[in-house]
Design a protein around this motif. Structure first.
Motif, PDB file in Angstrom:
ATOM      1  N   CYS A 161      35.348   6.037 -15.459  1.00  0.00           N
ATOM      2  CA  CYS A 161      34.295   6.508 -16.370  1.00  0.00           C
ATOM      3  C   CYS A 161      34.552   6.246 -17.843  1.00  0.00           C
ATOM      4  N   SER A 162      35.736   5.808 -18.223  1.00  0.00           N
ATOM      5  CA  SER A 162      35.956   5.541 -19.655  1.00  0.00           C
ATOM      6  C   SER A 162      35.897   4.047 -19.979  1.00  0.00           C
ATOM      7  N   ILE A 191      45.091   4.816 -15.732  1.00  0.00           N
ATOM      8  CA  ILE A 191      45.164   6.022 -14.902  1.00  0.00           C
ATOM      9  C   ILE A 191      46.284   5.840 -13.864  1.00  0.00           C
ATOM     10  N   THR A 219      41.411   1.321 -15.085  1.00  0.00           N
ATOM     11  CA  THR A 219      40.840   2.260 -16.054  1.00  0.00           C
ATOM     12  C   THR A 219      41.883   2.775 -17.035  1.00  0.00           C
ATOM     13  N   CYS A 252      43.935  10.741 -18.227  1.00  0.00           N
ATOM     14  CA  CYS A 252      43.617  11.872 -17.336  1.00  0.00           C
ATOM     15  C   CYS A 252      44.801  12.258 -16.450  1.00  0.00           C
ATOM     16  N   TRP A 310      42.213  17.213 -12.374  1.00  0.00           N
ATOM     17  CA  TRP A 310      41.543  15.962 -12.767  1.00  0.00           C
ATOM     18  C   TRP A 310      41.044  15.290 -11.490  1.00  0.00           C
ATOM     19  N   PRO A 311      40.166  14.287 -11.597  1.00  0.00           N
ATOM     20  CA  PRO A 311      39.514  13.781 -10.390  1.00  0.00           C
ATOM     21  C   PRO A 311      40.465  13.481  -9.227  1.00  0.00           C
ATOM     22  N   CYS A 329      39.401   7.895  -9.125  1.00  0.00           N
ATOM     23  CA  CYS A 329      38.842   7.677 -10.464  1.00  0.00           C
ATOM     24  C   CYS A 329      37.652   6.719 -10.315  1.00  0.00           C
ATOM     25  N   ILE A 330      36.554   6.971 -11.021  1.00  0.00           N
ATOM     26  CA  ILE A 330      35.405   6.048 -10.942  1.00  0.00           C
ATOM     27  C   ILE A 330      35.329   5.151 -12.182  1.00  0.00           C
TER      28      ILE A 330
HETATM   29 FE1  F3S Z   1      39.552  10.113 -15.759  1.00  0.00          FE
HETATM   30 FE2  F3S Z   1      37.048   9.348 -15.602  1.00  0.00          FE
HETATM   31 FE3  F3S Z   1      38.828   8.309 -14.042  1.00  0.00          FE
HETATM   32  S1  F3S Z   1      37.779  11.421 -15.856  1.00  0.00           S
HETATM   33  S2  F3S Z   1      40.316   9.894 -13.693  1.00  0.00           S
HETATM   34  S3  F3S Z   1      38.758   8.085 -16.219  1.00  0.00           S
HETATM   35  S4  F3S Z   1      36.773   8.873 -13.498  1.00  0.00           S
END
Ligand code: F3S
Ligand code: FSX
Ligand code: SF4
Length: 340
Positions: free
Chosen positions: A277-278, A211, A251, A255, A266-267, A274-275
């Protein structure tokens, strides 16, 4: 051709592939899809519904044949279950199986049952995977267990790849963007084979970069300009969110380039870091979400390798150096005269 061009670019292929993409989609004519829901929030389906280029209706009516999808189909009860049986029979060996959600197992297997016969989620997923041409785990829950599998994992939820011996392509994200779902499908349509995958079986075309690599706030990170707390002057100026917990440097996802909701936002653009999440076990390993990991090494249950051992080690080394940079910058900022 315009649509094919957009998809080709999204898959990071040279534009010379556009005519081939257009042809592939024409001949692939209505690929049968079976989509199963396990334990999850249906965010992945919501994300799919935001699909543009192609729109979800043209995707369903022109390009794929969504044979079974509990939240989108009209059928219910016995009829729904019959549709599923028929689709698996009629398209044996030819359908794409997409599974959303973590799968309860062991003594807790029947915490999730589906349909009039009360089959467990695990039974349904295993059965549907037997005769699928390709299997996609849609979302972090299906790819890695997700929120259900977070400690203490009361339903003993696991990933799809833990219950089937067939190869599974993981399309994680909580939820994944509509582009990553549709793109993975179209990639399969075009090549008829599995795409190049990373160590977590994520398609490299979507999950190759961090990211952080393409983040619109990266210039601020490099300049040492950070949001110190939500709502401060730095937040208004779009400074980097690292110090308020952004996990973008750890991450792997696209995104920051592809965004969500038809490219709306996007977040990080919305003002929250970004948390992660992937990434596998992000609920347990990426928290607290609004604090930096600092130089705590990002470890995962998969042997602590990180998403890409070499790149991650380099990344973490750089980040630790950056943490030093942040401290140096903070010291400098304290003695610098105020801005004019
Ligand atoms: Fe994308 Fe999930 Fe991070 S949507 S910006 S990977 S929190
Ligand atoms: Fe929800 Fe999907 Fe997260 Fe999981 O997305 S958005 S909890 S990845 O399975 O529905
Ligand atoms: Fe963007 Fe987060 Fe990296 Fe800052 S730390 S540049 S907000 S990805």
């Amino acid at each position: 051709m315009k649509w094919a061009g957009a998809i080709t670019a999204m898959l990071a292929l040279p534009s010379s592939f556009t005519p081939l993409m257009a042809e592939a989609v024409k001949v692939a004519d209505r690929l049968p899809i079976i989509w199963l829901h396990m334990a999850e929030c249906t965010g992945c389906s919501e994300s799919l519904l935001r699909s543009a280029n192609p729109s979800i209706d043209s995707l369903i009516f022109d390009y794929i044949s969504l044979e079974y999808h509990e939240t989108l189909m009209a059928a219910a009860g016995w009829q729904a279950e019959e549709n599923l049986e028929q689709a698996m029979h009629k398209y044996k060996g030819r359908y794409i199986l997409m599974v959303e959600g973590g799968i309860p197992t062991g003594d807790q297997e029947y915490f999730l049952t589906i349909g009039a016969h009360g089959h467990s989620g695990k039974e349904s997923a295993v059965k549907a995977s037997e005769n699928a041409a390709a299997i996609f785990a849609i979302g972090t829950c299906s790819a890695f267990g997700g929120v259900q599998a977070a400690a203490p994992n009361p339903t003993n939820a696991v990933s799809l790849s833990s219950v089937t011996h067939k190869p599974v392509i993981n399309v994680p994200g909580c939820p994944p963007s509509e582009k990553n779902i549709v793109g993975t499908l179209l990639h399969y349509l075009m090549y008829g084979t599995l795409p190049a995958l990373d160590v977590y079986n994520r398609p490299k075309w979507a999950y190759r970069l961090r990211i952080h690599d393409l983040c619109e706030r990266r210039g601020h990170f490099d300049a040492g300009e950070f949001v110190e707390q939500f709502g401060d002057a730095g937040a208004k100026d779009g400074y980097c969110l690292y110090k308020v917990g952004c996990k973008g440097p750890y991450t792997f996802n696209n995104c920051s380039k592809q965004k969500f909701n038809q490219g709306t936002s996007w977040p990080v653009q919305a003002g929250h870091g970004c948390i992660g999440c992937s990434e596998p076990d992000f609920w347990d390993v990426m928290g607290p979400f609004e604090e930096p990991l600092g130089d705590a090494l990002y470890q995962t249950v998969f042997g602590g390798l990180g998403a890409d051992a070499t790149a991650d080690k380099i990344g973490i080394a750089l980040l630790t150096a950056t943490a030093v940079g942040i401290a140096a910058h903070a010291a400098l900022a304290a003695v610098k005269p105020p801005k004019e």
